[in-house]
Design an enzyme around this catalytic site. Structure first.
Site, PDB file in Angstrom:
ATOM      1  N   TRP A 109       0.821  -1.210   0.000  1.00 38.61           N
ATOM      2  CA  TRP A 109       0.000   0.000   0.000  1.00 38.61           C
ATOM      3  C   TRP A 109       0.849   1.252   0.000  1.00 38.61           C
ATOM      4  CZ3 TRP A 109      -4.394  -0.385  -2.063  1.00 38.61           C
ATOM      5  CH2 TRP A 109      -5.186  -1.528  -1.875  1.00 38.61           C
ATOM      6  N   ASP A 176      -1.684   7.063   5.848  1.00 42.99           N
ATOM      7  CA  ASP A 176      -2.755   6.182   5.383  1.00 42.99           C
ATOM      8  C   ASP A 176      -3.018   5.190   6.514  1.00 42.99           C
ATOM      9  OD1 ASP A 176      -4.401   4.291   4.271  1.00 42.99           O
ATOM     10  OD2 ASP A 176      -3.007   3.661   2.704  1.00 42.99           O
ATOM     11  N   LYS A 200     -12.654  -0.656   6.124  1.00 45.02           N
ATOM     12  CA  LYS A 200     -11.832  -1.629   6.838  1.00 45.02           C
ATOM     13  C   LYS A 200     -12.233  -1.720   8.307  1.00 45.02           C
ATOM     14  CE  LYS A 200      -9.128  -2.556   3.309  1.00 45.02           C
ATOM     15  NZ  LYS A 200      -8.109  -1.635   2.826  1.00 45.02           N
TER      16      LYS A 200
END
Ligand SMILES: *Cc1c(COP(=O)(O)O)cnc(C)c1O
Length: 366
Positions: A109, A176, A200
């Protein structure tokens, strides 16, 4: 009238995202789906300019700040396009020849975030050990003088590692936090921006929540297409265009559920407990289950593990499905298994998985 005459069937949902949601929130949604509290409209139909929704919208913003303990310096934005859009949107709004950002690469990511920022052009990699089995400390970062921000991915969802110690640096961080969003207390003074997709940990898919420190981020690029402009979203309180009404309304319910059940501290305690329950089985399996991450960098959200060979792994996954475990297959690029223990995963599901793993090992000795 009770909505469900019998207990609804609920799987043990270890999926990496979208996440499992609290049963009581789902039941409330079901109850309200046709007629929201007697107004003759569903939240799937209501106008985003209707006062009833506007109140829910504002309450959701306030709850997000309250539950995450965000200081007043932060604006809260709801923006569609997930965390992925933020990979480009943040650089577009903030980075320029004077404002560059360094990226800590700890896995897939952070790599993706960096690649998108590179297309804008004002960023560099400050650390990438390529093993993705541990999080770096500040002494390993190559911080040059031209950097104004440091981008960090607090939890790498695919490789299963998490920062438990934040780097001590003297530039603000942009984080993030998609996969450990609202799962623990964070040191807000270190951050210029904290962002994450809601799916999430705190809601269904459909948007990212972006916390922006207005003291540290003010000179936004206003020459962008309107939806991409932070300044417009801030000015219109995330109601510049039609927002994802149903996602916001559902996130509102999940945040209220968190608040009612002890807030961040309780969530964090449960995250410790749930992940420890599974890591303990791995560590006490004499190598039957393996986790490659250094112990102090292990993720409390995404517990990854492998078995001895791919046939055994397939058997494990197949039998787990029959026992109503969902989502245990690892990400397609790394394989193996992954148990994602997001906020609404009941402790009983973690216990059930631990028990299943122990029994599977007993029944299938090497
Ligand atoms: C899932 C995930 C993303 C991508 O999120 P979307 O909302 O699907 O764009 C980004 N970063 C991390 C750490 C993630 O886990």
């Amino acid at each position: 009238m009770p909505l469900f005459l019998k207990e609804p069937m609920r799987s043990h949902n270890f999926g990496a995202g979208p996440c499992t949601l609290p049963l009581e929130c789902l039941e409330e949604l079901a109850e309200e789906i046709v007629d929201y509290k007697g107004i003759g409209l569903s939240m799937l139909e209501i106008s985003h300019r209707n006062k009833i929704f506007e109140d829910i919208h504002q309450e959701t913003i306030d709850l997000a700040k309250e539950i995450y303990n965000a200081p007043p310096d932060f604006d809260v934005l709801f923006i569609q396009g997930g965390a992925t859009l933020q990979f480009g949107m943040i650089p577009l709004n903030l980075y320029n020849a004077k404002n560059k950002a360094g990226y800590i690469i700890t896995g897939e990511w952070s790599q993706k975030a960096f690649e998108d920022s590179q297309k804008i052009g004002f960023s560099s990699v400050v650390c990438d050990d390529k093993t993705y089995t541990r999080t770096p400390t500040e002494s390993e970062l190559n911080l040059t003088n031209d950097l104004r921000f440091l981008h960090i991915t607090s939890n790498e969802t695919i490789s299963g590692l998490q920062f438990h110690r934040w780097p001590n640096v003297n530039i603000p961080m942009i984080a993030d936090m998609s996969s450990d969003f609202f799962s623990r207390r964070i040191p807000w003074e270190k951050f210029a921006i904290v962002y994450g997709g809601v799916q999430k940990n705190i809601g269904p898919a459909g948007m990212a929540v972006v916390f922006i420190n207005k003291k540290l981020c003010n000179d936004f690029n206003s020459g962008l297409p309107n939806y991409l402009r932070f300044d417009l979203h801030i000015k219109s309180n995330s109601l510049y265009n039609t927002p994802p009404v149903f996602t916001i309304y559902t996130t509102n319910k999940v945040l209220k559920w968190m608040k009612k059940n002890g807030g961040l501290d309780a969530i964090q305690q449960q995250a410790d407990l749930k992940s420890k329950t599974i890591y303990d089985v791995i560590d006490q399996s004499n190598g039957y289950y393996k986790n490659p991450i250094e112990k102090n960098s292990r993720s409390q959200m995404n517990v990854i593990f492998t078995l001895n060979n791919s046939q055994l792994e397939e058997k494990f996954l197949k039998e787990s499905t029959l026992q109503h475990f969902v989502g245990l297959k690892g990400h397609r690029i790394v394989g193996g298994c992954r148990a994602s223990c997001y906020n609404a995963l009941p402790i009983s599901s973690a216990n059930a998985l631990a028990q299943f793993m122990i029994e599977f090992q007993q029944k299938n000795p090497l």
